[in-house]
Each structure stands twice: as C-alpha cells, then as structure tokens.
Enzyme design. Structure first.
Site, short mmCIF file in Angstrom:
data_model
loop_
_atom_site.label_atom_id
_atom_site.label_comp_id
_atom_site.label_asym_id
_atom_site.label_seq_id
_atom_site.Cartn_x
_atom_site.Cartn_y
_atom_site.Cartn_z
N GLU A 276 -8.64 -1.15 -7.89
CA GLU A 276 -8.04 -2.39 -8.40
C GLU A 276 -8.71 -2.90 -9.68
OE1 GLU A 276 -6.52 -1.66 -4.55
OE2 GLU A 276 -8.62 -1.84 -5.17
N ASP B 95 -1.19 -8.57 -0.49
CA ASP B 95 -1.40 -8.41 -1.92
C ASP B 95 -0.21 -7.83 -2.67
OD1 ASP B 95 -1.73 -6.10 -0.51
OD2 ASP B 95 -3.55 -5.44 -1.52
N THR C 165 2.40 0.95 -6.48
CA THR C 165 1.09 0.45 -6.07
C THR C 165 0.10 1.58 -5.77
OG1 THR C 165 0.03 -1.22 -4.65
CG2 THR C 165 1.55 0.34 -3.59
N GLU D 77 2.26 3.55 3.74
CA GLU D 77 1.34 4.50 3.11
C GLU D 77 2.07 5.78 2.71
OE1 GLU D 77 -1.54 3.78 2.20
OE2 GLU D 77 -2.21 2.10 3.44
N ARG E 176 2.58 6.92 -1.32
CA ARG E 176 1.80 8.11 -1.69
C ARG E 176 2.69 9.36 -1.79
NH1 ARG E 176 -4.16 7.26 0.78
NH2 ARG E 176 -4.06 5.03 1.21
#
Length: 637
Positions: free
Chosen positions: A537, A401, A626, A268, A272
């Site tokens: 998404e 994913d 992502t 994360e 980010r």
C-alpha cells in the site's frame, strides 16, 4: 358442671340398667342429678397419614416401586434454591433450543433456495457427462488453441522484442482479424455463455438514495448504470515472445485447470486469478487467457445465489457449491464490493451480461442501504437479509478499505459516466474528514483512525495507506485539489510509519499519540502488531503521487523502502519473507512465507515508480485493480 363432669367418668363404666334406676332414698326423678344419656364416641387411633393405593388389575407386592413418592411431593421437598436452579436450567435449555431452531431454519431456507437455483441452472449443465457432472460448464482444452502448435510458436519467437509493455488497443478493432485470429474468434464462440435469453422476464430494480425505482417495460435503464459494450472481436496477438512469457503461457495452457473440488475465496480469487488473466489477455492479445478467465468466472458465479444477491465468501469451483464462513453468515463489505472491475470487464469482453449484472446488483443494493455514516460503511453484511451487521463501527482498514477504492475506479473504468459511484466516493471522503481524521503529537502527522459506537480510536492499519494514492488518482481524473492536499499529508504519515521503525519497514498496525508527552514519538506499536507482511500500500501510493505530481522525493522514499526490504526480508536462498519484528534490526525473525502480492503488487509498483516513462501503463488508458492488475478504461462507443 364439676359434679357432672366428675360423674361422667363413673357413669361410663356402669351398665345400662343403672341409668333407669331411681336414686337411693326414693327421691323423685325431677331432683335427680343430670346424667349423660349417650356416651361419647371413642377417640380415633393417632396416625400420621393414611396412604391408599388404587390398583387396576394388579396386586400389591410391597415392592419399592409401590412406595415411591409422587413427583410433586419430591418437588415440594426441594429447597427454594434448588427449585430456582432447576427452573433456570430449564429456561436456559429452552432458550438454546430456540436459537438452534432459528439457526437451523435459516440454513434450511438457504439450502432450499440454493437447490431451487440449481434447478433453474440445470439447462447450463445439459450435455455434460452424466457421471459426476460439474455444475459449471467444462473449460475448453488448451490444446485447441492454434498457438499451441509448434509451427505457430516458432513464428512468434521470431518477433522483435520491444521494451516495456506493448500499446494496448483500447477500442476493439472493427476490421476483420488477420493472421489466423479469425479461427480463434470462431472457437471463442464455442465457449459457453449465459443461457438465459436476452428478454429475461426478471426486471431490474434500481435503488437510488433509498427510493426503489422499477423501470417500465420497453424503457432503458437510467444512464447512471454503464451499458455493457457489445462483444468486441479479439485483438491480434501482441505477445512479447520472451522466454519467460512463453514459459508462463505454456504453464497456463497445460497445467492451469479449474476442474478441482476445492473451496476458494470469491474476493481473493477474483482480484488475483480473474484479474490477472484479464490483464494478461490485454497486455498480450492472447485469447488463451481470456478463455481461462471466462471459465473461471463461470465457476465463481454460484457465490451470488443467495436470497439477498449479496455473494457468499467462498465457492467450490468444482462442484459449484457456495457457502459463507463456518463461523458466520456474514460477508465482508470490502470483499463483495471489490470484485466489480473484473466482472464488468469480463462481460465487456465476452458479451455475457450475467457477470456485470451480478456485481452491479451488489453495488446498487449497498448504495441504498441504511446504516452508513456520511458515506462510511460498516464492515460486515448479511448474505440472507442483505443488511449491514455490526453497526456503528467504521474503518478504512481491513474489511472496508477497497470498497472506497473501487467506487472511484469503477467510475474511471466506465469512462466517468456513472455519477452515482462518484457521488458515493466524494461523500465517503468527506465522511473521513469529519469522523476519522486526526493529527498526532508531536509532529502533527495527519492520520485516519477508527470509530466504534461514537468512540474514536487512534489506530491505523497499514492497509489504510492505499488512500493517498486513491486520492491522487481522483485528482488526476478531475476531482478537487483539496483531495491532493490530503493525499500529500497522508503520504507523509505512511512514510513515517516506515521511517520511524528500526528496520525502515512499517508494522501491520500502528497507534498514534494524540497528546504531547516528553520522550514519545508520534507512532507507537504494540507487540502483537509489529510484523510486516511485505504489503504494497505505501509504495502503491508513492507511485500515484509521483505520477501525478512529478515530485522525485516520492521516488527517494520508495528507494529507501526497497533497500529495507532487501536488507531485512531477503532470503539468501532466494525470495523474500515476511518478518515478525520491524523494531529489531538484529532479529527481524523471518516467517519463511512470501505473500503473492509482494510480486504482483509491491515490486510492480516499485518498478513503475522508478520509471520516468508516463506512458508505461498510462493512467489515461488503464485502471489498476486492487491487486495491481491493469485493466483498460472503456472508451465511449
């Protein structure tokens, strides 16, 4: 015999002289009656048992301790059921003790390995303050940035404001930098980098389809691995000069510091914070963001100090101590394989190879790992053994994913030179077609389910809606047209996941009907899955589908979703909130929580979707991580 036995009792009482006196009447001895010559011994007194106690230098005091029964006698007095229960309890305790010992041994082994690595890294922290020295290099103070001075800031504020993001100079300029950027470049050289020399004796081992290839000394690595470009000079600043940007930059300069004793999640934080800083640097040309990115990247590196080089999930950015979750020693496959874009780009910009080498070891390791199913990977991997765990479970939802997403995007980022990444991606898409693809009833919607030990489940996470956009992106960069057909079908499904809900917003998880039943829709939702977290998404894939096809229906679908967000999730006092129930438009039950990806991804992709300018963050120049942070596509040297 009867006479003899009858006389035996009388003879027992006579004196000894009676046995020597002849019978009356002078009868000879020969005809005399048989007489027992020796009396039988008296019978012993009857006793149950005799207890004998041997004492050594002690006297018997008749206390209870002397009358205790032996342990063996007590054991024999227990019933068979009692004995079995005691034996079972002992076996269970021994088994638990063995498990505890094995687990403790693993932890001690990992701790010893970590201490050994810290000893090796000790040269990196020499020169720091002796009191509570941090493991990682201390960041440079933002005050050293020449752009923090008022006169320079006033000059930047006079620059002309342009619409849209500035043009990114992908190829680093070869000419000397001007307007004070040479001074910044000199200061950039002072940022600590990997102290390990170029000629590191540790040799790179590459795994290819299960075979281990160790390059010979003096030879270059195979071309399947993208070479790290030489450290580029800093591009000239291209900041917009808007008040919002200046305010944000000032906050980053003055208040964004990483010297904190706090655990962060590697995945994360990378997508980010690190990705955001790198993207801000590219869009602005401001070296402040690159310095912050390098400092933060250094603080994340201890996560890779594991026996298998598969990183731990958590790392303390102040102390440099990394560890797995408290409940397991496993890491998530999606997390350890979705940090490559950011670390590779950090190496390209700083010239420090350690960032790229760390993440590409993970990529190579997983490439040759057993336990896959036609390109599909399990969800967990052990940081000690480096092996997949929870085998036989395959999904494109949570925990797996972005593995597939980053296979394609790394190939694009590296200028389409790393064919291994492309092969793994294409194989995985075929695995999805073979094992996970089904059609619902009654509308024949194409969806991606899950496979658990050979058993198919018609469950689909909203997270899977990244796939249509990824497929379209691959087609844009030259992959087969059949991928676009699948992308269109899945895009329709993700739209219906929103449209068939009363609020027009998709739940977190849906289940599809596989058999036609009167009165039932394609999409069904369980009570525990009907919340919406403002996820991006669906609109992310709408953006890609519109960019690739130009079909405006994707803009219309995005507009409907935006209206639903505004109607059911917007908070009157400001901001947006996750909701608990997408099936109740009267009581959606806001959670009073807005995830950061709503601003970083959802709204950004909607903004790009509604723009008709294909050069606005062009897919020919950028690849989005992502978390929707654009990073440049490397141009061939």
């Amino acid at each position: 015999m009867a006479a003899c036995e009858g006389r035996r009792s009388g003879a027992l009482g006579s004196s000894q002289s009676d046995f020597l006196t002849p019978p009356v009447g002078g009868a000879p001895w020969a005809v005399a009656t048989t007489v027992v010559m020796y009396p039988p011994p008296p019978p012993p007194p009857h006793r149950d048992f005799i207890s004998v106690t041997l004492s050594f230098g002690e006297s018997y005091d008749n206390s209870k301790s002397w009358r205790r029964r032996s342990c063996w006698r007590k054991w024999k007095q227990l019933s068979r059921l009692q004995r079995n229960m005691i034996l079972f309890l002992l076996a269970f305790l021994i088994f638990c003790g063995l498990l505890f010992y094995i687990n403790l041994a693993d932890h001690w082994k990992a701790l010893a390995f970590r201490l050994e690595e810290e000893q090796k890294m000790r040269p990196e922290i020499t020169g720091l303050k002796p009191a509570n020295p941090p493991v990682l290099p201390a960041p440079q103070k933002a005050d050293t940035d020449p752009e923090d001075f008022p006169e320079i800031s006033s000059q930047k504020s006079q620059r002309r404001v342009q619409r849209g993001p500035p043009h990114l100079q992908i190829r680093p300029p070869s000419q000397d930098l001007k307007d004070g950027t040479q001074e910044e470049a000199m200061k950039r050289e002072e940022v600590p980098v990997d102290p390990r020399p170029e000629g590191d004796p540790q040799r790179t081992v590459i795994s290819w389809r299960g075979a281990v290839i160790e390059p010979e000394r003096g030879t270059e690595l195979p071309s399947r691995k993208a070479a790290v470009p030489t450290k580029p000079p800093l591009p000239p600043a291209r900041t917009q000069g808007t008040p919002e940007f200046e305010e944000a930059r000032k906050w980053v300069s003055k208040k964004l510091h990483f010297e904190k004793d706090v655990d962060v999640n590697l995945f994360e934080s990378t997508i980010r914070i690190l990705g955001g800083l790198l993207s801000a640097y590219h869009l602005s040309g401001d070296s402040l963001f690159l310095r912050k990115a390098e400092d933060f990247g250094n603080r994340l590196m201890p996560a890779f100090r594991t026996p298998s080089k598969i990183p731990y999930s958590d790392v303390n950015i102040g102390t440099g101590v990394a560890h797995p979750p408290r409940w397991t020693s496993d890491s998530t496959v999606a997390e350890v394989t979705s940090i490559q874009l950011e670390f590779r780009e950090l190496s390209r910009l700083t010239g420090a190879k350690k960032f790229q080498e760390a993440v590409e070891k993970v990529t190579q390791h997983i490439h040759g790992l057993s336990g896959k199913k036609d390109g599909l990977v399990p969800m967990f991997i052990n940081t000690h053994s480096g092996l997949f765990t929870h085998l036989g479970v395959f999904t494109l939802g949570a925990r797996a994913d972005s593995y597939y997403e980053y296979l394609l995007k790394q190939w694009i980022q590296g200028g389409k030179q790393e064919t291994q990444l492309l092969e793994d991606y294409v194989e995985a898409i075929e695995g999805v077609r073979t094992h996970l693809l089904r059609h619902s009833e009654p509308s024949k919607l194409t969806f991606v389910g899950e496979l658990a030990h050979g058993r198919f489940s018609a469950k689909m996470d909203h997270l899977v809606c990244f796939l249509p956009g990824t497929l379209a992106l691959g087609v844009y960069h030259g992959l087969p047209a059949s991928h676009m057909e699948l992308a269109r079908e899945l895009m329709e499904t993700c739209y219906q996941m929103n449209r068939q809900m009363e609020t027009g917003l998709s739940p977190e998880i849906v289940h599809f009907n596989l058999y036609p039943q009167p009165g039932r829709r394609d999409v069904e939702v369980k009570p525990a899955d009907r919340h919406n977290l403002l996820r991006p998404e669906t609109v992310e894939s709408l953006f890609y589908l519109y960019r690739v096809t130009g079909d405006r229906k994707y803009q219309d679908w995005g507009w409907e979703i935006l209206q639903s967000f505004s109607r059911f999730t917007r908070v009157p006092s400001g901001g947006y909130s996750s909701i608990n129930n997408v099936q109740d438009p009267q009581k959606p039950e806001p959670r009073d929580k807005m995830e950061s990806f709503f601003l970083g991804e959802t709204l950004k992709y909607l903004f790009l979707l509604f723009s008709d300018d294909p050069n606005l963050l062009s897919l020919d120049a950028y690849v989005f991580n992502t978390e929707a942070h654009p990073l440049p596509i490397w141009t061939p040297a």
